[in-house]
Write an enzyme that holds these catalytic residues in place. Structure first.
Site, PDB file in Angstrom:
ATOM      1  N   PRO A   9       0.794  -1.228   0.000  1.00  0.00           N
ATOM      2  CA  PRO A   9       0.000   0.000   0.000  1.00  0.00           C
ATOM      3  C   PRO A   9       0.829   1.281   0.000  1.00  0.00           C
ATOM      4  O   PRO A   9       1.839   1.382   0.690  1.00  0.00           O
ATOM      5  CB  PRO A   9      -0.815  -0.109   1.291  1.00  0.00           C
ATOM      6  CG  PRO A   9      -0.107  -1.089   2.140  1.00  0.00           C
ATOM      7  CD  PRO A   9       0.542  -2.055   1.185  1.00  0.00           C
ATOM      8  N   ASN A  10       0.343   2.202  -0.802  1.00  0.00           N
ATOM      9  CA  ASN A  10       0.883   3.563  -0.922  1.00  0.00           C
ATOM     10  C   ASN A  10       2.185   3.643  -1.710  1.00  0.00           C
ATOM     11  O   ASN A  10       2.685   4.749  -1.949  1.00  0.00           O
ATOM     12  CB  ASN A  10       1.053   4.221   0.464  1.00  0.00           C
ATOM     13  CG  ASN A  10      -0.273   4.305   1.186  1.00  0.00           C
ATOM     14  OD1 ASN A  10      -1.251   4.769   0.596  1.00  0.00           O
ATOM     15  ND2 ASN A  10      -0.346   3.827   2.410  1.00  0.00           N
ATOM     16  N   ARG A  17       5.366  10.840  -2.322  1.00  0.00           N
ATOM     17  CA  ARG A  17       5.173  10.605  -0.898  1.00  0.00           C
ATOM     18  C   ARG A  17       6.492  10.764  -0.137  1.00  0.00           C
ATOM     19  O   ARG A  17       7.452  10.051  -0.413  1.00  0.00           O
ATOM     20  CB  ARG A  17       4.654   9.171  -0.741  1.00  0.00           C
ATOM     21  CG  ARG A  17       4.532   8.670   0.645  1.00  0.00           C
ATOM     22  CD  ARG A  17       4.301   7.166   0.619  1.00  0.00           C
ATOM     23  NE  ARG A  17       4.112   6.659   1.954  1.00  0.00           N
ATOM     24  CZ  ARG A  17       4.285   5.394   2.300  1.00  0.00           C
ATOM     25  NH1 ARG A  17       4.604   4.503   1.390  1.00  0.00           N
ATOM     26  NH2 ARG A  17       4.105   5.017   3.540  1.00  0.00           N
ATOM     27  N   TYR A  22      11.495   8.490   1.064  1.00  0.00           N
ATOM     28  CA  TYR A  22      11.386   7.450   0.037  1.00  0.00           C
ATOM     29  C   TYR A  22      12.039   7.826  -1.304  1.00  0.00           C
ATOM     30  O   TYR A  22      12.045   7.013  -2.225  1.00  0.00           O
ATOM     31  CB  TYR A  22       9.908   7.102  -0.185  1.00  0.00           C
ATOM     32  CG  TYR A  22       9.247   6.546   1.062  1.00  0.00           C
ATOM     33  CD1 TYR A  22       9.652   5.328   1.602  1.00  0.00           C
ATOM     34  CD2 TYR A  22       8.224   7.245   1.723  1.00  0.00           C
ATOM     35  CE1 TYR A  22       9.066   4.816   2.755  1.00  0.00           C
ATOM     36  CE2 TYR A  22       7.625   6.739   2.873  1.00  0.00           C
ATOM     37  CZ  TYR A  22       8.052   5.524   3.381  1.00  0.00           C
ATOM     38  OH  TYR A  22       7.475   5.014   4.523  1.00  0.00           O
ATOM     39  N   ASN A  73       7.929  -5.894  -0.773  1.00  0.00           N
ATOM     40  CA  ASN A  73       7.853  -4.732   0.110  1.00  0.00           C
ATOM     41  C   ASN A  73       6.373  -4.610   0.460  1.00  0.00           C
ATOM     42  O   ASN A  73       5.587  -4.049  -0.311  1.00  0.00           O
ATOM     43  CB  ASN A  73       8.358  -3.464  -0.574  1.00  0.00           C
ATOM     44  CG  ASN A  73       8.322  -2.281   0.389  1.00  0.00           C
ATOM     45  OD1 ASN A  73       7.752  -2.359   1.486  1.00  0.00           O
ATOM     46  ND2 ASN A  73       8.935  -1.173  -0.009  1.00  0.00           N
ATOM     47  N   ALA A  76       3.095  -0.926   4.794  1.00  0.00           N
ATOM     48  CA  ALA A  76       2.533  -0.900   6.150  1.00  0.00           C
ATOM     49  C   ALA A  76       2.068  -2.282   6.618  1.00  0.00           C
ATOM     50  O   ALA A  76       2.075  -2.570   7.827  1.00  0.00           O
ATOM     51  CB  ALA A  76       1.381   0.097   6.211  1.00  0.00           C
ATOM     52  N   HIS A  79       4.004  -4.635   9.137  1.00  0.00           N
ATOM     53  CA  HIS A  79       3.960  -4.522  10.596  1.00  0.00           C
ATOM     54  C   HIS A  79       2.667  -5.085  11.196  1.00  0.00           C
ATOM     55  O   HIS A  79       2.529  -5.115  12.415  1.00  0.00           O
ATOM     56  CB  HIS A  79       4.118  -3.043  10.991  1.00  0.00           C
ATOM     57  CG  HIS A  79       5.164  -2.323  10.184  1.00  0.00           C
ATOM     58  ND1 HIS A  79       6.494  -2.678  10.233  1.00  0.00           N
ATOM     59  CD2 HIS A  79       5.085  -1.309   9.274  1.00  0.00           C
ATOM     60  CE1 HIS A  79       7.176  -1.895   9.399  1.00  0.00           C
ATOM     61  NE2 HIS A  79       6.343  -1.063   8.806  1.00  0.00           N
ATOM     62  N   ASP A  86       1.522 -15.666   6.700  1.00  0.00           N
ATOM     63  CA  ASP A  86       1.076 -17.053   6.561  1.00  0.00           C
ATOM     64  C   ASP A  86       1.097 -17.499   5.103  1.00  0.00           C
ATOM     65  O   ASP A  86       1.460 -18.641   4.799  1.00  0.00           O
ATOM     66  CB  ASP A  86      -0.336 -17.233   7.138  1.00  0.00           C
ATOM     67  CG  ASP A  86      -0.345 -17.278   8.660  1.00  0.00           C
ATOM     68  OD1 ASP A  86       0.749 -17.297   9.267  1.00  0.00           O
ATOM     69  OD2 ASP A  86      -1.448 -17.282   9.243  1.00  0.00           O
ATOM     70  N   GLU A  97      12.688  -9.673   1.706  1.00  0.00           N
ATOM     71  CA  GLU A  97      11.871  -8.547   2.136  1.00  0.00           C
ATOM     72  C   GLU A  97      12.663  -7.259   1.904  1.00  0.00           C
ATOM     73  O   GLU A  97      13.838  -7.194   2.264  1.00  0.00           O
ATOM     74  CB  GLU A  97      11.548  -8.702   3.623  1.00  0.00           C
ATOM     75  CG  GLU A  97      10.741  -7.554   4.188  1.00  0.00           C
ATOM     76  CD  GLU A  97      10.550  -7.678   5.708  1.00  0.00           C
ATOM     77  OE1 GLU A  97      11.159  -8.569   6.339  1.00  0.00           O
ATOM     78  OE2 GLU A  97       9.807  -6.863   6.248  1.00  0.00           O
ATOM     79  N   HIS A  99      12.644  -2.916   2.216  1.00  0.00           N
ATOM     80  CA  HIS A  99      12.079  -1.622   2.597  1.00  0.00           C
ATOM     81  C   HIS A  99      13.013  -0.541   2.108  1.00  0.00           C
ATOM     82  O   HIS A  99      14.240  -0.660   2.275  1.00  0.00           O
ATOM     83  CB  HIS A  99      11.891  -1.510   4.116  1.00  0.00           C
ATOM     84  CG  HIS A  99      10.964  -2.551   4.612  1.00  0.00           C
ATOM     85  ND1 HIS A  99       9.602  -2.475   4.423  1.00  0.00           N
ATOM     86  CD2 HIS A  99      11.198  -3.734   5.216  1.00  0.00           C
ATOM     87  CE1 HIS A  99       9.046  -3.564   4.912  1.00  0.00           C
ATOM     88  NE2 HIS A  99       9.993  -4.347   5.393  1.00  0.00           N
ATOM     89  N   ARG A 106      13.219   4.206  12.439  1.00  0.00           N
ATOM     90  CA  ARG A 106      12.030   5.070  12.397  1.00  0.00           C
ATOM     91  C   ARG A 106      11.139   4.816  13.620  1.00  0.00           C
ATOM     92  O   ARG A 106      11.615   4.368  14.647  1.00  0.00           O
ATOM     93  CB  ARG A 106      11.302   4.838  11.061  1.00  0.00           C
ATOM     94  CG  ARG A 106      12.173   5.208   9.852  1.00  0.00           C
ATOM     95  CD  ARG A 106      11.440   5.037   8.548  1.00  0.00           C
ATOM     96  NE  ARG A 106      10.288   5.938   8.455  1.00  0.00           N
ATOM     97  CZ  ARG A 106       9.301   5.807   7.560  1.00  0.00           C
ATOM     98  NH1 ARG A 106       9.360   4.824   6.673  1.00  0.00           N
ATOM     99  NH2 ARG A 106       8.303   6.643   7.550  1.00  0.00           N
ATOM    100  N   ARG A 110       7.345   0.543  13.438  1.00  0.00           N
ATOM    101  CA  ARG A 110       7.917   0.009  12.188  1.00  0.00           C
ATOM    102  C   ARG A 110       9.068  -0.966  12.445  1.00  0.00           C
ATOM    103  O   ARG A 110       9.603  -1.572  11.517  1.00  0.00           O
ATOM    104  CB  ARG A 110       8.432   1.160  11.305  1.00  0.00           C
ATOM    105  CG  ARG A 110       7.351   2.066  10.800  1.00  0.00           C
ATOM    106  CD  ARG A 110       7.911   3.101   9.829  1.00  0.00           C
ATOM    107  NE  ARG A 110       7.068   4.274   9.805  1.00  0.00           N
ATOM    108  CZ  ARG A 110       5.975   4.418   9.060  1.00  0.00           C
ATOM    109  NH1 ARG A 110       5.604   3.460   8.242  1.00  0.00           N
ATOM    110  NH2 ARG A 110       5.261   5.525   9.121  1.00  0.00           N
TER     111      ARG A 110
END
Ligand code: DQA
Length: 144
Positions: A9-10, A17, A22, A73, A76, A79, A86, A97, A99, A106, A110
């Site tokens: 998301p986002n 953003r 970022y 990635n 949100a 977290h 799963d 993974e 980020h 941060r 997070r």
């Protein structure tokens, strides 16, 4: 080998953003920049983004047998999402993974990734180049 890159998301707002966190690169720029890296590594790449947790769970669930590895990635959802963790554990594909920001430097919420324990490893804080390192790590893992 086939690798699916999933963005949560986002991340469609990359470039707009919080550029101080970022960066100014858009998601399209990021995906375009991965193409020559994938070619160099003999990876057939597919990049997707969704704001939906269920969509991400569906994509991960359908990736078994279709892809050899994942770069995720989950933004949100990293977290919060037991469902994504799963799904990832269930399909058992090697996953890196990523980020863009250093989540450990941060806000405290997070610092925890529910997904990290079911991944090969985590790359964070290296900006969008983290995706490139993730592809390199997966290629090395899959050909070892
Ligand atoms: C992020 C870090 C997450 O904490 C955040 O919710 C994001 C982006 C990153 O790439 O740095 O949306 O995953």
């Amino acid at each position: 080998m086939k690798v699916l890159v999933l963005n949560g998301p986002n991340l469609q707002l990359l470039g707009l953003r919080k550029p101080e966190i970022y960066g100014r690169e858009t998601l399209q720029d990021l995906c375009d920049r991965l193409v020559p890296v994938a070619e160099e590594l003999d990876i057939v790449l597919e990049c997707r983004q969704t704001n939906g947790e269920g969509q991400m769970v569906d994509w991960i669930g359908a990736s078994a047998g279709m892809f050899d590895g994942l770069v995720i990635n989950a933004a949100a959802y990293t977290h919060t999402s037991v469902a994504i963790r799963d799904a990832n554990e269930a399909v058992g594909l090697p996953t890196v993974e990523v980020h863009i920001s250093n989540i450990h430097a941060r806000e405290e919420f997070r610092h925890t990734s529910l997904i990290a324990p079911v991944c090969l490893g985590q790359i964070c804080g290296l900006g969008t180049s983290g995706y490139e390192w993730a592809l390199r790590a997966l290629a090395r893992h899959l050909t070892a």
